[in-house]
Design an enzyme around this catalytic site. Structure first.
Site, PDB file in Angstrom:
ATOM      1  N   HIS A  42       0.836  -1.206   0.000  1.00 55.44           N
ATOM      2  CA  HIS A  42       0.000   0.000   0.000  1.00 55.44           C
ATOM      3  C   HIS A  42       0.871   1.257   0.000  1.00 55.44           C
ATOM      4  CE1 HIS A  42      -3.909   1.995   1.340  1.00 55.44           C
ATOM      5  NE2 HIS A  42      -3.014   2.963   1.468  1.00 55.44           N
ATOM      6  N   GLU A  43       1.841   1.298   0.893  1.00 53.86           N
ATOM      7  CA  GLU A  43       2.651   2.510   1.017  1.00 53.86           C
ATOM      8  C   GLU A  43       3.619   2.674  -0.156  1.00 53.86           C
ATOM      9  OE1 GLU A  43       1.540   4.518   3.005  1.00 53.86           O
ATOM     10  OE2 GLU A  43       0.370   3.176   4.280  1.00 53.86           O
TER      11      GLU A  43
ATOM     12  N   HIS B 185       1.921   4.580  -2.846  1.00 58.38           N
ATOM     13  CA  HIS B 185       2.024   6.025  -2.605  1.00 58.38           C
ATOM     14  C   HIS B 185       3.407   6.538  -3.004  1.00 58.38           C
ATOM     15  CE1 HIS B 185      -1.840   6.179  -0.773  1.00 58.38           C
ATOM     16  NE2 HIS B 185      -1.497   5.623   0.373  1.00 58.38           N
TER      17      HIS B 185
END
Length: 246
Positions: A125-126, A129
């Site tokens: 997920h990160e 980003h």
């Protein structure tokens, strides 16, 4: 966002943070002296930090989602270094992790990440980003639609909304359930990091949903499983070889 870094340290001024977003060559600047203290890999055995470091290493070496993202980051000029760009720390509340755009570092909340599967999802997920931060001029701090777009992509591509995760959350549905999950997770992530109303967060998500939901880079598809991610990684490597030979 799987979570956000807790506010236990004062960060750079907002103007300085915004300036960093628009300097392409500083996507991964060296940590300033007053930055986060780094935890050594062998600093302490049988502690939450040691466990976090071991799970981090396993994820980086074996998880197909993460391996593709690491290759894509390197291909985009933002090579990731384990010691520089990841930090295992204790966090407040139920936060699992977060991407700190001011330092281009992923914070992993060692007191809240429960197991290896959870670590895999948080890092994936990160890293999405971080990939968005690398490839685009994302205004994380003042443009909520930019944030909404990256949160939509992270929820869509990281496995956050896989069938098994939704069953574990006791969320069931058939028709367009994946899209509903992505919307809901994106709204929750925005509310975790922005002091805005739920209605404002939902509007930001709605405004950009179609284009951001259909942006599958660097996977080229929605990877619904590790097998999908492995195929996506293979295709990414083949695509890279093709363009390098043109």
């Amino acid at each position: 966002m799987a979570g956000v870094p807790d506010k236990r340290r004062p960060g750079p001024a907002a103007g300085e943070q915004l300036q960093q977003q628009h300097v392409a060559c500083q996507v991964f600047p060296e940590l300033l002296a007053e930055g986060r203290p780094q935890q050594g890999f062998f600093s302490s055995f049988f502690t939450s930090n040691h466990k976090c470091q071991l799970m981090l290493l396993k994820t980086l070496e074996t998880n197909p989602y993460v391996k593709l993202l690491l290759d894509a980051m390197k291909h985009s000029g933002c090579a990731v270094n384990k010691e520089r760009h990841f930090s295992c720390e204790d966090c407040n509340g139920n936060v699992s992790g977060g991407f700190d755009a001011s330092s281009s570092q992923i914070v992993l909340c060692q007191n809240n990440i429960r197991n290896q599967a959870h670590m895999n999802r948080v890092i994936t997920h990160e890293l999405i980003h971080a990939f968005d931060h690398c490839r685009a001029h994302v205004d994380w701090f003042t443009n909520v639609r930019h944030l909404a777009c990256s949160e939509i992509r992270a929820a869509n591509l990281s496995g956050d909304c896989s069938l098994i995760n939704e069953i574990l959350r006791l969320h069931f549905g058939l028709k367009q359930h994946h899209q509903t999950c992505v919307r809901d997770r994106a709204v929750l992530s925005i509310l975790a990091v922005r002091n805005i109303t739920k209605e404002s967060a939902q509007k930001a998500v709605d405004d950009v949903f179609d284009s951001c939901f259909n942006d599958h880079e660097p996977f080229g598809r929605i990877p619904h499983s590790k097998t999908d991610a492995r195929y996506a990684h293979r295709d990414f490597q083949n695509r890279d070889r093709y363009y390098s030979n043109i």
